[in-house]
Write an enzyme that holds these catalytic residues in place. Structure first.
Site, PDB file in Angstrom:
ATOM      1  N   LYS A  70      42.820  -9.559 -28.191  1.00  0.00           N
ATOM      2  CA  LYS A  70      44.234  -9.187 -28.056  1.00  0.00           C
ATOM      3  C   LYS A  70      44.483  -8.335 -26.812  1.00  0.00           C
ATOM      4  O   LYS A  70      45.471  -8.530 -26.100  1.00  0.00           O
ATOM      5  CB  LYS A  70      44.745  -8.476 -29.312  1.00  0.00           C
ATOM      6  N   LYS A 141      37.003   6.247 -17.469  1.00  0.00           N
ATOM      7  CA  LYS A 141      36.544   6.092 -16.082  1.00  0.00           C
ATOM      8  C   LYS A 141      37.654   6.456 -15.111  1.00  0.00           C
ATOM      9  O   LYS A 141      37.406   7.056 -14.062  1.00  0.00           O
ATOM     10  CB  LYS A 141      36.084   4.647 -15.846  1.00  0.00           C
ATOM     11  N   HIS A 297      10.547  31.514 -46.061  1.00  0.00           N
ATOM     12  CA  HIS A 297      10.124  31.189 -44.700  1.00  0.00           C
ATOM     13  C   HIS A 297       9.446  29.827 -44.626  1.00  0.00           C
ATOM     14  O   HIS A 297       8.402  29.654 -44.010  1.00  0.00           O
ATOM     15  CB  HIS A 297       9.195  32.277 -44.145  1.00  0.00           C
TER      16      HIS A 297
END
Length: 542
Positions: A70, A141, A297
């Site tokens: 399209k 761009k 830990h």
């Protein structure tokens, strides 16, 4: 108005998700912006009162191939890509009767949503957007003259710039272009992640492995590793206050510990996530048995199996009550009121479980207001692990209890009498538990619970000494190593590590074997009359 600002007079809008588009529509109407749009987007804008020109009117060609084509037309892409600061570009547009766009608003077909929905391959392929990324990349761009919007969170900003007539500056357009390139890069990476798993190299295409390298499973280790994560939470800081941190989520997988539902307590920190994830993995190594882990830990300071979740927690906590202070608790079973009562007096950072009894949850929320209460609906499923090194990334399959040597029926008896049924249970427990202990790792267990853990040492003798010390430093002075069992995550390079455990009173040891001095280790066990099994499998955890 600065010299780099460009008013937004003509816009191209093509979005799959229509949420928030009303904000743009109002601005378009107020400013009299010329709007070109596609299909359902054009219909929605028209419903909102925007005068819209359909893309097919611009291109002179109808949408075709079920909407696959399209916007792929020079009348659209030349209008996007023409740098209007370049007189030659402007002249060419005029020659061909093409009008430039000042704004492109696009969001893409929901590929990740389609994959997560369980759609079949044909439906998934149809949600690979082609025209959308082309428009986004073209506009990004050409940020010299075009503003590209891919994030609906920016709609209000765009609307304000349309209505004011000032548009965006060059710096702002470049910032938007950067976001757009990140958007299409992530989109393509997500598609690649799916295709790499589903469209693997056929047997008809054979390649010779590089010398010194193993054959590769390209579904797990593709030639180019592209993955993408979306930022979900910015954390207060990382491991330390001077470090920044965020949590990112995999767009193709909306499950797992990272998606835990927090039911109470303070926000999660970086260290909370690391420790709680380790605890969560640890308890599921024992499913379907009920297990509880206490982690500090990134190491367990207690791990146990129980007939009830409350019993499992009491046994796990009893391993090392001192280290459990400020730790993380994980259960692979619903937390009951009895367990909540035992957790209540213990300072705990996080608790994670698949569910909570209503009264247990209420107690934890009201009596321990800072406790982070997490609910995770599913067991861990991650099959791949990542670790960044300077300049690169290491990728490996997740260490699970699924190696041939993890089956106790495959173990080899190298010393002493075969263990009785209860001792075998403890040995199996110890072997499964050692998987989640940092190397070098030695673990002592009794009654399917840890009683002493030595972890993270640079030699196995120190780990053995630490495990014995931890086992025998409770306030009541009990010797918990006598009659217990022990596991080692890797082989004993010398007999000394095993001798520490033997001299402490353990009655059975399970270890991988494979040392050039295996016979010395076996002989030490034989002299002491201690049962020893070798698995042929190791579980290093660095």
């Amino acid at each position: 108005m600065t010299t780099t600002n460009r008013p937004i007079r003509r816009a191209l809008v093509s979005v799959f998700h229509k949420e928030g588009i009303e904000v743009l529509a109002k601005a378009f109407i107020k400013a009299g912006t010329e709007v070109v749009s596609t299909g359902s987007t054009a219909k929605r804008l028209a419903e909102l009162g925007v005068k819209v020109t359909e893309v097919s009117e611009v291109t002179g060609f109808p949408e075709c191939l079920d909407g696959r084509v399209k916007t792929l037309d020079p009348h659209i892409h030349a209008g996007i890509l023409a740098d209007m600061t370049n007189p030659d570009h402007a002249a060419q547009l005029e020659k061909f009767g093409i009008k430039p766009f000042d704004l492109v608003v696009v969001n893409l077909y929901p590929f990740a949503d389609t994959v997560r929905s369980g759609a079949d391959e044909a439906a998934t392929i149809e949600k690979i957007d082609i025209g959308g990324p082309s428009m986004v990349r073209g506009a990004a761009k050409n940020s010299a003259t075009v503003a590209i919007i891919t994030d609906p969170n920016d709609y209000a900003l765009v609307a304000s710039r349309i209505e004011s007539g000032e548009g965006f500056s060059l710096e702002e357009r470049r910032w938007l272009a950067g976001k757009a390139f990140a958007h299409t890069a992530a989109y393509d990476a997500t598609i690649n992640e799916w295709t790499s798993k589903h469209w693997t190299k056929p047997a008809s295409i054979q390649e010779t492995a590089t010398e010194g390298e193993s054959e590769v499973d390209e579904a797990k280790f593709p030639a180019t590793f592209t993955r993408t994560w979306d930022r979900a939470h910015v954390l207060r800081y990382g491991e330390n206050p001077h470090q920044q941190a965020s949590l990112y989520l995999d767009p193709l997988d909306q499950n797992g510990f990272a998606h835990a539902e927090q039911l109470g307590g303070k926000p999660m920190s970086y260290n909370n996530y690391v420790d709680a994830d380790a605890a969560w993995r640890a308890v599921w190594d024992f499913a379907p048995q009920i297990a509880v882990a206490v982690v500090k830990h990134n190491n367990p300071c207690g791990l146990a199996i129980g007939a009830t979740v409350a019993e499992a927690h009491k046994k796990a906590h009893a391993c090392d009550p001192m280290s459990a202070y400020g730790g993380v608790i994980a259960a692979n079973s619903k937390v009951t009121m009895e367990m909540a009562e035992s957790v209540r007096p213990i300072f705990t950072e996080v608790i994670v479980a698949p569910d909570y009894d209503a009264d247990a949850l209420e107690l934890l929320k009201t009596k321990k207001k800072n406790l982070r209460i997490l609910k995770v609906s599913e067991p861990p499923k991650t099959k791949t692990q990542f670790r960044q090194i300077d300049g690169g990334l290491l990728v490996q399959s997740t260490d699970l209890i699924d190696a041939p040597g993890d089956d106790p029926n495959a173990w080899k008896l190298v010393s002493g009498e075969p263990a009785d049924a209860e001792t075998v249970k403890d040995l199996v427990f110890a072997w499964r538990a050692i998987r989640c202990v940092k190397s070098n790792a030695i673990l002592i267990a009794h009654d399917q619970a840890t009683v002493g853990i030595g972890m993270g040492q640079v030699n196995r003798v120190d780990s053995a000494n630490l495990s014995v010390e931890r086992a025998n430093t409770l306030a009541d002075g009990a010797n918990r190593t006598k009659g217990a069992v022990a596991a080692s995550d890797a082989f004993f390079p010398f007999a000394d590590g095993a001798e520490i455990l033997i001299n402490a009173g353990v009655k059975a040891i399970v270890q991988p074997g494979g040392s050039i001095r295996d016979e010395e280790v076996f002989e030490a066990a034989r002299k002491a009359g201690v049962t020893m099994y070798v698995t042929g499998t190791r579980h290093f955890f660095h």
